[in-house]
Design a protein around this motif. Structure first.
Motif, PDB file in Angstrom:
ATOM      1  N   CYS A  65      36.790  35.943  22.263  1.00 37.97           N
ATOM      2  CA  CYS A  65      36.930  34.492  22.438  1.00 37.97           C
ATOM      3  C   CYS A  65      35.773  33.793  21.734  1.00 37.97           C
ATOM      4  N   LYS A  66      36.043  33.243  20.587  1.00 32.20           N
ATOM      5  CA  LYS A  66      34.982  32.692  19.746  1.00 32.20           C
ATOM      6  C   LYS A  66      34.642  31.240  20.078  1.00 32.20           C
ATOM      7  N   ASN A  67      35.491  30.555  20.843  1.00 30.36           N
ATOM      8  CA  ASN A  67      35.274  29.123  21.094  1.00 30.36           C
ATOM      9  C   ASN A  67      34.752  28.837  22.491  1.00 30.36           C
ATOM     10  N   VAL A  68      34.159  29.803  23.146  1.00 31.19           N
ATOM     11  CA  VAL A  68      33.589  29.578  24.479  1.00 31.19           C
ATOM     12  C   VAL A  68      32.151  29.101  24.336  1.00 31.19           C
ATOM     13  N   GLU A  69      31.874  27.952  24.920  1.00 31.59           N
ATOM     14  CA  GLU A  69      30.522  27.391  24.896  1.00 31.59           C
ATOM     15  C   GLU A  69      29.806  27.631  26.213  1.00 31.59           C
ATOM     16  N   HIS A  70      30.564  27.668  27.297  1.00 28.75           N
ATOM     17  CA  HIS A  70      29.996  27.803  28.641  1.00 28.75           C
ATOM     18  C   HIS A  70      30.853  28.808  29.400  1.00 28.75           C
ATOM     19  N   GLY A  79      42.312  26.641  19.106  1.00 29.88           N
ATOM     20  CA  GLY A  79      41.781  25.285  19.033  1.00 29.88           C
ATOM     21  C   GLY A  79      40.528  25.198  18.193  1.00 29.88           C
ATOM     22  N   GLN A  80      40.093  23.973  18.010  1.00 23.48           N
ATOM     23  CA  GLN A  80      38.883  23.727  17.216  1.00 23.48           C
ATOM     24  C   GLN A  80      37.721  23.265  18.078  1.00 23.48           C
ATOM     25  N   ASP A  81      37.972  23.067  19.377  1.00 19.75           N
ATOM     26  CA  ASP A  81      36.938  22.544  20.257  1.00 19.75           C
ATOM     27  C   ASP A  81      36.359  23.654  21.120  1.00 19.75           C
ATOM     28  N   LEU A  82      35.096  23.491  21.468  1.00 19.03           N
ATOM     29  CA  LEU A  82      34.432  24.450  22.341  1.00 19.03           C
ATOM     30  C   LEU A  82      34.832  24.196  23.785  1.00 19.03           C
ATOM     31  N   THR A  83      34.911  25.263  24.570  1.00 20.52           N
ATOM     32  CA  THR A  83      35.434  25.153  25.931  1.00 20.52           C
ATOM     33  C   THR A  83      34.477  25.749  26.946  1.00 20.52           C
ATOM     34  N   HIS A  84      34.803  25.481  28.206  1.00 22.80           N
ATOM     35  CA  HIS A  84      34.050  25.990  29.354  1.00 22.80           C
ATOM     36  C   HIS A  84      34.996  26.849  30.182  1.00 22.80           C
ATOM     37  N   LEU A  85      34.650  28.107  30.357  1.00 20.98           N
ATOM     38  CA  LEU A  85      35.442  29.013  31.186  1.00 20.98           C
ATOM     39  C   LEU A  85      34.696  29.254  32.489  1.00 20.98           C
ATOM     40  N   ASP A  86      35.353  28.969  33.604  1.00 22.44           N
ATOM     41  CA  ASP A  86      34.720  29.096  34.916  1.00 22.44           C
ATOM     42  C   ASP A  86      35.610  29.965  35.802  1.00 22.44           C
ATOM     43  N   PHE A  87      35.113  31.155  36.148  1.00 21.70           N
ATOM     44  CA  PHE A  87      35.842  32.078  37.012  1.00 21.70           C
ATOM     45  C   PHE A  87      35.129  32.145  38.359  1.00 21.70           C
ATOM     46  N   ALA A  88      35.761  31.607  39.386  1.00 20.18           N
ATOM     47  CA  ALA A  88      35.138  31.546  40.723  1.00 20.18           C
ATOM     48  C   ALA A  88      35.950  32.409  41.675  1.00 20.18           C
ATOM     49  N   GLY A  89      35.364  33.522  42.117  1.00 18.78           N
ATOM     50  CA  GLY A  89      36.038  34.374  43.089  1.00 18.78           C
ATOM     51  C   GLY A  89      37.273  35.030  42.557  1.00 18.78           C
ATOM     52  N   CYS A  90      37.379  35.178  41.249  1.00 20.64           N
ATOM     53  CA  CYS A  90      38.578  35.777  40.655  1.00 20.64           C
ATOM     54  C   CYS A  90      38.389  37.290  40.507  1.00 20.64           C
ATOM     55  N   LEU A  91      39.400  38.038  40.904  1.00 21.78           N
ATOM     56  CA  LEU A  91      39.399  39.470  40.670  1.00 21.78           C
ATOM     57  C   LEU A  91      39.764  39.729  39.215  1.00 21.78           C
ATOM     58  N   MET A  92      38.987  40.551  38.573  1.00 26.45           N
ATOM     59  CA  MET A  92      39.331  40.946  37.211  1.00 26.45           C
ATOM     60  C   MET A  92      38.709  42.298  36.916  1.00 26.45           C
ATOM     61  N   ASP A  93      39.403  43.071  36.129  1.00 29.85           N
ATOM     62  CA  ASP A  93      38.913  44.387  35.755  1.00 29.85           C
ATOM     63  C   ASP A  93      37.973  44.274  34.566  1.00 29.85           C
ATOM     64  N   ILE A  94      37.267  45.367  34.329  1.00 24.44           N
ATOM     65  CA  ILE A  94      36.353  45.413  33.186  1.00 24.44           C
ATOM     66  C   ILE A  94      37.119  45.198  31.883  1.00 24.44           C
ATOM     67  N   ASP A  95      38.406  45.625  31.888  1.00 24.26           N
ATOM     68  CA  ASP A  95      39.207  45.474  30.667  1.00 24.26           C
ATOM     69  C   ASP A  95      39.322  44.015  30.254  1.00 24.26           C
ATOM     70  N   CYS A  96      39.294  43.110  31.238  1.00 27.63           N
ATOM     71  CA  CYS A  96      39.376  41.681  30.911  1.00 27.63           C
ATOM     72  C   CYS A  96      38.201  41.240  30.058  1.00 27.63           C
TER      73      CYS A  96
END
Length: 1835
Positions: free
Chosen positions: A722-727, A698-715
């Protein structure tokens, strides 16, 4: 690589742990025997010390520990000896045998003899046991043990065969299995577990998705070994349920087989029996069966004594492990709320058997292990799970291990590993074992073929296609040709396999019999390893061969492929199958249960890369394949437009990633609202790869919000791209220092990141430092949030150093991190020093630092001493420091002072909620002259006493920058406010000591000039005794302007003491002494004081429940709740007459008697400057009401007397004698017939009145008669309002009679409905008008007859309006005969329901019944209006003209007389207006042939009407005969552009046309252009209305070209069309040439700022402009500002509408500045313009200077109490204002109260709208009762 369970010591430990509870219980009854036995097994250990242990259980437990620690050999000997010598329970004996190894009976007996020989005691015990145990007991035990033991060995052999290998389908022909090597190495899976109790707590809660089954935020995300799964977590005898879930391909089935394999090796000794069931095979069962049949018939039948074996299993259930694999593959309904009521022998369904096993109703104490994909978990299982774990597949280390094993025989193993490590996408795929296998197959093929230059596929679907082609190639070899040739050769088999896969999924069938599969398909699938074969048992009979795809995902792939290549599947069917929405919302729908990856494969097959493959397989051209692919892509796009939860967004991203279509990804990303929220589910690196693909596309900036999500360091490594993350936001307790360190490595790649949040984690100071170091390289970062972590003592100096380098940084949040007080103080020092820091906010656990951001242009040095030798620079920042509730005490005072003095630019300091006390605060206050405050210092809640307050007041003298002090001991408030001193801020920092007296002298010399100061010392319990201290300090405060001592205990004594030094305060302008327990004697003292001090202007006094003593030094006195008598009133008035500037007196709740009011009124002539006397909350008698009205005869300056509800009275006085008319309003005062005589005598004395309002009283018909009699005798001029006075129809008729006979009555308006209106306008002058309005009077026939008779006498009537009075058609005809006059025009209006029902012909027949010549016919059926204009005397048309017209049109004889009559009566017709009529052929004919050609017709309107099919063209042709027409209205007639050319022909025949109205039609650009050409020669045209058509730029431009020549144009309405700013600019340029333009209506066109700016340039040329409408035109701050500035050139403006435009504050201020130029402005509409309190002051000031303002609309804005108060203050200055609309704002109690107060001074205002403002309900009722002009309701 070691397989699990290989460590013997761990296995022994597990076996001992299983037997220990029973063993301790058994041996606790034989402790001495155990002690003696242990001495022989532990010969080198002294056990005498254990004699002191009295508890037998404890002693046994200690001895068992010692035996276990002695080693495996010692324990095995002990266990064997115990089994032989003790009569143990059977289950305990089996456990001990397992722990001792599998020695035979003779070996164990030998061990027993060896030990017994060494001890006589043991020999005796053995003998006793031998005697006690008969041979028959041993035989029974042995008989029961032997069949079970045999069955156990049989199970081991069977499982070795089943799980040792998974043969290919091709092996079925050999009728036997060929097991692989039994000890084949196994790569351990990554498994993480959670507490099952967390899962149980969530069973009653709605789940976002079953994928987040565990409450992940609350679970310990820890790794677990397989052996840990079987450690006991439940009491002995209780069933243990283990639930393992994992995504497709994670290795669930592989793990269950591995567990069975290791059990067969003896690694799990706690389990004697293990059973494995696959749900996909259980699907084949259609009958009910018993538990015995499940275990024996479906798994393994005992060779001998099945009943004995089954009984043994029932008795030893805790040694049984039952594994159910693939719960998600079970086709039947598993959502059973409770299990069956049967027992082990009952026949049940598979669902019931499974539920009973899990609930412990069958085989209680056994262990049940269940595997499943995460999409389906029955509710009953959630309640029974004891251990929950997730199988994650591989991590990077495990991938490398797997690949190393896969390629262990290849020379290019290292090359393969390196290739995967360098490819992030492939590495993410390999984390799923099934995909890892596929990737390895493809990688091996390319390496063998030396084709590494060819890239591997990028998606899962492409890998599956590649795998299929490789399988075919491996079997057929290179000689079979290329991929295309091989594919063609096997096409039929592949398509058959696709059909099989799809049919299986649709029928919920995963296992197939031989008869289900065509032979050629079976041969192909067997040859290429796509199907597996196994034994299927559905009963005890001979097993059959069953076939299944090697993995469910492979079946889904072929099913998806079937849809894409099948000719039977069209686009619609394909879209239906791809409906992810139904999959998500209908999770249990049969058609979607097994389709976990089906949609992903379908999406993958829609990629361009798969197109050639599909074309070959389907034998179709590219267009056919692309058509299907486009259907999938379109479905994906539609899904993105719906509301999706986190798991669904990820699934959609996977589908999008599979398409590899950047345009689709960009479109989907743009529809996901630019914010992705993921809560409480696991994210894998593959998930993150798909998500990053969509975001980056996409061409728009986005907001990524991870609440209580399990994820490994590899993520995080994937996220780095991810170049379009603003928040970016993470909220999880698992986010610790390691997570922060890993994230730090990824931040550099996120070039758009502006806000970073890591909250609710376990990050320490070390993790914060690492994170900040990485963040400091992200120069675009604006905000970092680290709240709720474990950062207790951060490296403040180094961290702030890093922050100072971040030029765009705005905010750092360190709240809830348990920072120590020392850390907070250090932080305060560094914030003061850090040159880009602007605020530190600390309150308890809240710690936030604000920075100047990109606008901060100051030196970023941490050490100011580096700048000593440089020229001092004036700082541009202002620092706020808030240290609330930090437990600061007096010992910290000097440190705080040092911190504050080090900053030359403090704006606000908040130290409230601490423990500084008098000492600490005094220390701080003494240093105020050397601290640079620009706003305020807050010392509230710091335990101040009266002495502390005195110290605080002294600072008023020492620090002359102080502007206000606010103190309250009861509320613990202490706030000091300062004026901003720019000169002081420019001084260089001081080098002298903090408390130097030289500094003090230097500071005094440089103080700013003295400014007025305010002191508020309220709620402090001051008594008269405290005043001595206070007065001593206050005497020195000569610059005090406001002093507030409210809510203390001063009393009369304190008041006198205070007033002794008051004259010294020369600058004092306001004094408040509310609630100080004063008496009435003080009131007179204050009044006398009010008259002697010139600078005291206003006094506010109340002795009620809440005492008020407020001396505002202005021109007003308020006395409330004082209960004064007549003598008190006299005394008070005598004092007030000595106040020459008194302008307002308010008396509220004083219980004034009639005598008191009479005395008060008698003083009015002597209060020369009084403008308002208000008496509120005071009950008036009828006599008192008359007294109040009579005041107009006592004082000629009175302009209005208003009495409401016999409780509130307002007397408004003018500045001169008889400068204006006088009004009297007595509403709701219960005035009846008895008071009429006296009231009329009062009114007659004045004679000339503007208004008399007697509404809402009790006059009745008799009171009305009496009043009319008086009015008839004495001429009076006024408007008399008698509404709501219980007048009946008889009273109305009497009024009409008086109206007909009385010459001074010019207008009567009556309505007897709920409005109950009755208004009479009287005049003593000659007025030709005589108007009668009657509405909803419910006249009966007898009333109507009387009415007609009365109207016959009224020959001077000029207008008669009748609305809904029960006037029938016959009565209307009678009425028309009665209405006549001697000379002139008479307008007759009748509104009745029958008007809309009658035809036009019938209405015209009624019209011709009127007397006189008809000049106007108006029919509005939507309003049920029939209106005539009639001229008297009646003039007949010449007979020749009539005959001439009739010759043109010869209707039938039947209508000839009627048409002749119409022609005669309408010969002078000038106006013809019809609306919402339905014209039939004959009526249209008459209109065109008879009415339109009338020579005097000047105005014709036909709107919203229907006409015959060709009637509109016929009508327009008829218009060509209207040569005298001046106004043509064809609005709402659905005129299209096709009709316009014919209309243009008619317009050419109307040379006198002045007004053309064509609104609400369908005129397009072409039609507008044609009209423009017709208008070019119409030089007299004054009005053009083309609003609400379809005119765009080209039409508007052509019209603009014509406007240049229309010099007489006065009004143009183009609202609601569709031009762009370009067309708008052309129009504005043309309007500059329309010098006479008065009304410009251009609303709802979306012109924007460009057009507004162009209009601003043209406005100076439109000096005659009176009305400007520009609402809803997308005008922003830029265009609004220019427009507002240009409006001043239009000095004649009467109405401005700029509503629904986001003007901005700058535009509002510019408009406010120009308002004084608009002397004629009557109405301004600024609805929905975003107006806030900030703009209200200038706006109110501008309104006050508009002398003609009548209506102000400010609804739907953001005005609060401040804005309302500003507007309220301006109301008294707007003498002509009638309506103020403030609906839907943010006005609260303060603002509404202020509006009510000022409204009392504005008698001309009719209402103020306040609907939907946050005003408390009780207050709205109170304010409305005081003044009903305040409207809080919607209507």
């Amino acid at each position: 690589m070691q397989p699990p369970f290989q460590n013997d010591d761990l296995d022994l430990e597990a076996a001992i742990a299983s037997a220990r509870p029973q063993l301790v219980e058994f041996l606790s009854h034989r402790p001495e025997w155990l002690l003696t036995t242990s001495q022989h097994f532990l010969p080198g250990m002294a056990l005498n010390g254990l004699d002191g242990i009295t508890d037998h259980r404890e002693k046994v437990s200690v001895l068992l520990d010692l035996l276990e620690k002695a080693g495996p050999a010692t324990w095995q000997q002990f266990a064997q000896y115990l089994c032989m010598e003790s009569d143990l329970p059977l289950d305990l004996e089996i456990l001990l045998i397992s722990s001792a190894g599998e020695g035979n009976l003779s070996q164990k007996q030998e061990a027993c003899r060896d030990v017994s020989a060494r001890s006589p005691v043991l020999k005796g015990f053995a003998c006793r046991r031998h005697c006690c145990s008969s041979v028959s007991d041993k035989d029974v035990k042995q008989q029961r043990l032997d069949p079970a033991e045999e069955y156990r060995h049989l199970l081991i052999d069977s499982i070795r065969q089943r799980c040792g290998s998974r043969r290919a389908a091709g092996a079925a022909a050999q009728e036997q299995m060929q097991p692989l090597a039994f000890n084949q190495p196994f790569v351990n899976l990554v498994i993480r577990w959670s507490k099952a109790s967390r899962l149980k707590e969530r069973t009653d809660k709605r789940r976002e998705d079953v994928a987040d089954a565990p409450e992940l935020e609350e679970c310990a995300d820890t790794a677990v070994k397989v052996s840990d799964l079987f450690r006991s977590v439940v009491p002995l005898g209780m069933t243990k349920v283990i639930f393992l879930f994992g995504k497709p391909g994670a290795g669930k089935t592989m793990l269950t087989h591995r567990i069975c394999q290791k059990w067969a090796e003896g690694v799990l000794p706690q389990f004697l029996f293990t059973f494995l069931f696959e749900f996909r095979q259980l699907n084949l069962l259609k009958r009910k069966l018993t538990l015995k049949e499940l275990l024996f018939d479906l798994f393994l039948q005992p060779e001998d004594s099945p009943d004995t074996v089954f009984q043994y299993l029932l008795e030893n259930a805790w040694h049984i492990l039952i594994i159910f694999d693939g719960l998600d593959e079970f086709a039947a309904n598993m959502d059973v709320s409770s299990s069956s009521k049967g027992g082990p022998t009952s026949h049940m369904s598979i669902s019931e058997l499974f539920a009973d096993l899990c609930h412990g109703k069958l085989l209680p104490g056994c262990t049940v292990l269940v595997t499943s994909r995460p999409k389906r978990v029955p509710d009953f299982l959630l309640n029974t799970v004891d251990l929950l774990a997730e199988i994650l597949g591989f991590d990077h280390k495990k991938v490398e291990e797997y690949v190393s094993h896969y390629f262990h025989q290849n020379s290019f193993k290292e090359q393969a590993i390196a290739y995967l490590k360098n490819n992030t996408k492939l590495l993410s795929m390999c984390l799923i074992p099934a995909l890892c296998y596929v990737v390895c197959i493809c990688l091996e093929y390319l390496l063998l073929k030396h084709q590494m230059s060819v890239e591997l596929p990028q998606t899962m679907t492409q890998f599956y296609i590649k795998m299929l082609l490789i399988f075919i190639n491996k079997q057929q070899g290179e000689c079979a040709g290329g991929e295309e040739t091989q594919l063609n050769c096997n096409k039929e088999a592949i398509l058959g396999l696709c059909d099989l896969a799809l049919k299986g999924l649709e029928d919920k069938k995963l296992v197939f019999y031989v008869g289900d599969i065509p032979e050629h398909v079976k041969e192909f699938a067997s040859l290429h390893g796509l199907l597996t074969v196994f034994e299927v048992k559905t009963s005890g009979t001979r097993p059959e061969a069953g076939y299944a795809f090697v993995h469910l995902s492979l079946q889904e792939f072929f099913a998806a492929l079937c849809l894409m290549v099948s000719k039977r599947v069209d686009k619609n069917y394909l879209k239906k199958k791809f409906s992810l929405k139904s999959k998500w919302t209908l999770k249990n729908e049969a058609k979607t249960e097994f389709m976990e990856s089906f949609h992903i494969f379908l999406a993958g097959l829609s990629s361009k890369e798969c197109r050639t493959f599909l074309m070959l397989l389907a034998e179709q051209d590219e267009a056919w394949v692309q058509d299907k692919q486009d259907a999938i892509l379109q479905s994906l796009k539609k899904l993105a437009a719906t509301h999706l939860t986190g798991p669904k967004v990820i699934e959609l991203c996977h589908c999008t990633f599979e398409t590899q279509d950047l345009k689709v990804a960009q479109h989907i990303g743009s529809l996901l609202n630019f914010k992705y929220t993921f809560k409480n589910f696991r994210l894998t690196p593959l998930d993150m790869s798909a998500l990053v693909f969509v975001i980056n596309s996409g061409q728009d900036l986005t907001h990524l919000d991870f609440a209580g999500c399990l994820m490994d360091i590899d993520c995080l490594e994937v996220l780095a791209s991810c170049k379009n993350v603003e928040h970016l936001s993470f909220r999880s307790r698992r986010c610790g220092d390691d997570f922060a360190a890993a994230l730090s490595k990824s931040l550099g790649g996120m070039g758009s990141l502006k806000k970073l949040e890591l909250t609710g984690g376990s990050i320490t100071a070390e993790g914060m430092t690492n994170l900040v170091q990485a963040s400091s390289q992200c120069l675009q970062l604006e905000e970092i949030n680290l709240q709720d972590n474990q950062i207790r003592d951060p490296e403040v100096k180094s961290v702030m150093d890093l922050f100072s380098r971040m030029e765009k940084l705005k905010k750092i949040d360190l709240s809830n991190n348990d920072l120590s007080l020392n850390a907070v103080l250090i932080l305060a020092k560094e914030v003061i020093t850090c040159q880009n820091a602007t605020e530190l906010r600390v309150r308890k656990d809240t710690v936030i630092i604000y920075f100047s951001g990109p606008s901060g242009k100051v030196t970023r040095s941490l050490d100011l001493r580096r700048e000593q030798n440089k020229e001092h620079v004036i700082p541009t920042r202002h620092v706020k420091l808030c240290l609330q509730d930090c437990s600061l005490s007096s010992q910290h005072a000097k440190e705080i002072v040092a911190i504050l003095q080090s900053c030359p630019c403090l704006s606000e300091v908040d130290l409230s909620g601490n423990k500084l006390g008098d000492e600490g605060c005094s220390c701080l206050l003494e240093s105020l002259p050397w601290i640079s405050f620009s706003k305020q210092l807050d010392l509230s809640q710091n335990h101040l006493s009266v002495n502390g307050i005195c110290s605080l007041l002294k600072s008023v003298n020492t620090c002359q920058k102080m502007m206000e002090v606010q103190v309250s001991l009861c509320r613990e408030t202490a706030v000091l406010r300062f004026t901003e001193d720019r000169e002081f801020a420019s001084l260089p920092p001081r080098e002298e000591p903090v408390f130097s007296t030289d500094d003090q002298q230097y500071g005094e010399e440089n103080q700013t000039p003295t400014a007025p100061q305010k002191l508020r010392l309220t709620d402090s319990r001051f008594q008269a005794s405290d005043l001595e201290k206070l007065c001593a300090v206050l005497k020195e405060c000569s610059s005090i302007s406001e002093l507030d001592l409210s809510n203390n205990y001063l009393g009369d004594e304190g008041l006198l003491q205070l007033f002794q030094f008051l004259p010294n305060l020369k600058m004092l302008s306001s004094l408040k002494l509310n609630d100080n327990q004063i008496s009435l004697s003080s009131v007179f003292f204050l009044a006398q004081f009010f008259s002697t001090l010139e600078h005291i202007k206003t006094m506010d006094l109340s002795l009620g429940h809440m005492q008020v003593v407020h001396l505002t030094f202005w021109e007003r006195i308020s006395l409330r709740d004082c209960r004064v008598g007549p003598e008190d009133v006299t005394r008070l008035c005598q004092i007030l007459t000595q106040c020459p500037q008194l302008t307002e007196i308010e008396l509220s709740g004083n219980s004034l008697s009639d005598q008191s009011i009479e005395r008060l009124l008698s003083f009015l002539p002597y209060l020369c400057h009084l403008t308002l006397l208000s008496i509120r909350n005071n009950t008036f008698s009828p006599r008192c009401t008359v007294l109040l009205i009579n005041s107009i005869n006592l004082c000629e300056r009175i302009r209005m007397v208003e009495v409401r509800s016999s409780e509130n009275a307002f007397l408004h006085l003018g500045t001169s004698m008889r400068s204006q008319k006088t009004s009297c309003r007595l509403t709701g005062c219960a005035i009846s017939q008895g008071q009429i005589d006296e009231l009329c005598r009062v009114l007659e004395q004045r004679g000339w009145l503007a208004e008399v309002d007697l509404s809402r009283n009790q006059l009745g018909d008799e009171g009305l008669r009496c009043l009319l009699d008086h009015l008839h005798q004495v001429p009076i001029t006024c408007s008399l309002n008698l509404s709501h006075n219980r007048i009946s129809q008889d009273g109305v008729l009497h009024l009409i009679n008086a109206f007909a006979t009385c010459g001074n009555t010019t207008e009567v308006q009556v309505s007897l409905c709920s409005k109950a209106t009755l208004i009479i306008k009287l005049t003593s002058r000659d007025d030709p008008r005589k108007i009668l309005r009657l509405a909803e009077c419910n006249f009966q026939p007898e009333h109507l007859e009387k009415l007609c008779l009365l109207l016959e006498k009224c020959t001077g009537l000029t207008e008669y309006i009748s609305s809904n009075n029960n006037v029938t058609v016959q009565a209307a005809e009678r009425l028309l005969h009665s209405l006549r006059k001697n000379l002139g025009l008479l307008k007759i209006s009748i509104e009745e329901p029958w008007v809309c029902k009658e035809s036009v012909t019938n209405l015209l027949e009624l019209a011709v019944q009127a007397c006189g010549n008809i000049t106007e016919i108006t029919i509005h059926k939507d309003k049920t209006l029939f209106q005539l204009g009639v001229r008297f005397p009646h003039c007949l048309e010449k007979v020749e003209s009539v005959i001439s017209r009739l010759n043109l049109y010869k209707p039938g004889i039947k209508h000839a007389c009627f048409y002749q009559r119409v022609c005669e009566k309408c010969a002078q017709l000038q106006e013809l207006r019809w609306s919402h009529v339905e014209l039939h052929n004959d009526e249209a004919e008459m209109l065109v042939r008879t009415l339109l050609p009338l020579p005097e017709l000047k105005k014709f309107g036909l709107t919203s009407s229907s006409i015959m099919a060709t009637g509109i063209d016929y009508l327009i042709m008829g218009l060509q005969n209207c040569q005298a027409i001046e106004e043509l209205n064809l609005g709402h007639m659905k005129l299209s552009s096709a009709t316009i050319p014919k209309l243009v022909l008619g317009l050419h025949e109307m040379p006198s046309l002045k007004r053309l109205i064509l609104n609400h039609n369908s005129i397009s650009n072409d039609g507008c252009s044609r009209l423009a050409e017709a208008l070019r020669n119409m030089h007299y045209l004054e009005e053009i209305n083309l609003s609400h058509n379809k005119i765009g730029d080209s039409g508007l431009i052509n019209l603009a070209a014509v406007l240049l020549e229309m010099q007489n144009l006065k009004r143009i309405d183009l609202s609601g069309n569709s031009p762009s700013p370009a067309g708008g600019e052309k129009l504005m340029e043309a309007l500059a040439y329309c010098k006479c333009i008065e009304e410009l209506l251009l609303s709802r066109n979306g012109f924007g700022d460009r057009t507004a700016v162009k209009l601003a340039l043209c406005l100076p040329y439109t000096t005659n402009l009176k009305i400007l409408h520009l609402q809803n035109n997308n005008i922003g701050p830029a265009g609004g500002t220019e427009l507002a500035r240009a409006l001043v050139a239009c000095g004649l403006l009467e109405e401005i509408s700029l509503s629904e435009n986001d003007l901005g504050e700058g535009s509002i201020h510019a408009l406010s500045e120009g308002l004084p130029c608009f002397e004629h402005l009557r109405k301004i509409d600024l609805k929905l313009c975003g107006i806030t309190d900030d703009a209200s002051k200038s706006l109110s000031h501008g309104f006050r200077q508009c002398p003609s303002m009548e209506e102000i609309i400010l609804s739907w804005n953001a005005l609060g109490d401040g804005g309302a108060q500003e507007l309220a203050s301006a109301l008294p200055g707007m003498e002509k204002l009638k309506m103020l609309d403030l609906e839907k704002n943010r006005i609260g109690a303060c603002g509404a109260t202020k509006l009510a107060e000022e409204l009392a001074k504005c008698p001309e205002i009719q209402f103020i709208r306040l609907w939907d403002n946050p005003v408390p309900k009780g207050l709205t009722e109170n304010l409305t009762s005081q003044d009903p002009r305040l409207c809080f309701s919607f209507y």
